[in-house]
Write an enzyme that holds these catalytic residues in place. Structure first.
Site: not given
Ligand code: CP
Length: 308
Positions: A51-52, A80, A101, A129
């Site tokens: 999703r993100t 590396k 991320r 998040h």
């Molecule tokens: N909700 C969320 O962060 O989903 P993903 O891990 O798929 O990005």
């Protein structure tokens, strides 16, 4: 230049502006189709995501911009031994904004010290998040018409769940919000969230181990996944994995206008027959994620002077 490392980097008024911009984009997406023409978003994902990452990429494309990046650490020079700081220093030569991320808590903040362009934290370990939280706030606002006067049940893995920690921090700034924390004792909200966030803001909260006891009181039920990847041992994960499963029977005592949310991915914690319940909003929530990220990209680029 501003970054988005934690939801509390933004004032309540700035969050209201993001929600209103996202709402306007939903109402009239064509108006925004060329806002980011010629701009580039880099998605640096050192941890898996559906999703993100994809909603960030879709968001930039729908604003007329382009995307580049990687979806796993192994396909970058991190494999590396390149540091996060050096990686973003380089990528900020190629892109106007970066969504990142990383499994290590604080990695996006370290990146922000080195970057010449805005950094967006797309999830850092168990810490935060913020763009999921903005998605959650937009969803609650669209479903309830308010972010005040709500009783919100948070259910599942409240210890490792970064979406839960971010949502608590964000909602503490609104009036008359009560949290009902539903988890086994081993997966309870960490003490620092209770003392530094909940107690410090004077927010009302209760901790329970069974969702049935509190279901009739809830305006919002926010389910979370028991996160296998955050446990130290498989045995510990297996002990907790089926701790809470939401099914139609458990929803019988819930309010008729309950909003059921989940950041997704779901594993066992919501049975698929709940999907047909009109109170289930988790797929809407995922869709809202694209619109709030469009609003965020535009806003950060404007604040950084890259957009008029
Ligand atoms: N909700 C969320 O962060 O989903 P993903 O891990 O798929 O990005």
């Amino acid at each position: 230049m501003r970054h988005c490392l934690d939801t509390t980097d933004f004032t309540v008024e700035e969050i209201d502006d993001l929600i209103h911009l996202a709402t306007d984009i939903i109402a009239d997406p064509k108006k925004y189709a060329h806002v980011c023409d010629g701009k580039k978003l880099a998605t640096l994902f050192f941890e898996p995501s559906t999703r993100t990452r994809l909603s960030f990429e879709a968001a930039m494309m729908e604003l007329g911009g382009n995307v580049l990046g990687f979806a796993e650490a192994n396909s970058s020079s991190a494999s590396k031994g390149e540091t996060v700081g050096d990686t973003v220093k380089i990528v900020s030569c190629y892109a106007d904004i970066i969504a990142m991320r990383h499994p290590l808590e604080g990695a996006p903040r370290v990146a922000s010290f080195k970057s010449d362009v805005p950094i967006i934290n797309a999830g850092d370990g168990g810490h935060s998040h913020p763009t999921q939280t903005l998605t959650d706030l937009l969803t609650i606002y669209r479903e309830k018409g308010r972010l005040n006067h709500l009783t919100i049940g948070l259910c599942g893995d409240l210890k490792f769940g970064r979406t839960v920690h971010s949502l608590i921090k964000a909602m503490c700034r609104y009036t008359d919000v009560e949290f009902v924390l539903i988890s086994p004792k081993e997966l309870a909200v960490p003490d620092y969230i209770k003392t530094d966030v909940l107690d410090a803001s004077g927010m009302k909260y209760t901790e329970v181990e069974h969702m049935e006891d509190v279901m009739p009181r809830l305006d919002v039920l926010y389910m979370t996944r028991i996160q296998r990847e955050r446990f130290f041992s498989e045995d510990e994960y297996l002990r907790h994995k089926d701790a809470f499963v939401l099914d139609p029977e458990k929803l019988e005592s819930a309010k008729s206008d309950l909003t059921i949310m989940h950041p997704l991915p779901r594993v066992h914690e919501i049975t698929v027959d709940v999907d047909d319940d009109p109170r289930a909003k988790y797929f809407e929530q995922a869709k809202n994620g694209k619109y709030i990220r469009m609003a965020l990209i535009m806003t950060l680029l404007k604040w950084g002077g890259a957009l008029e």
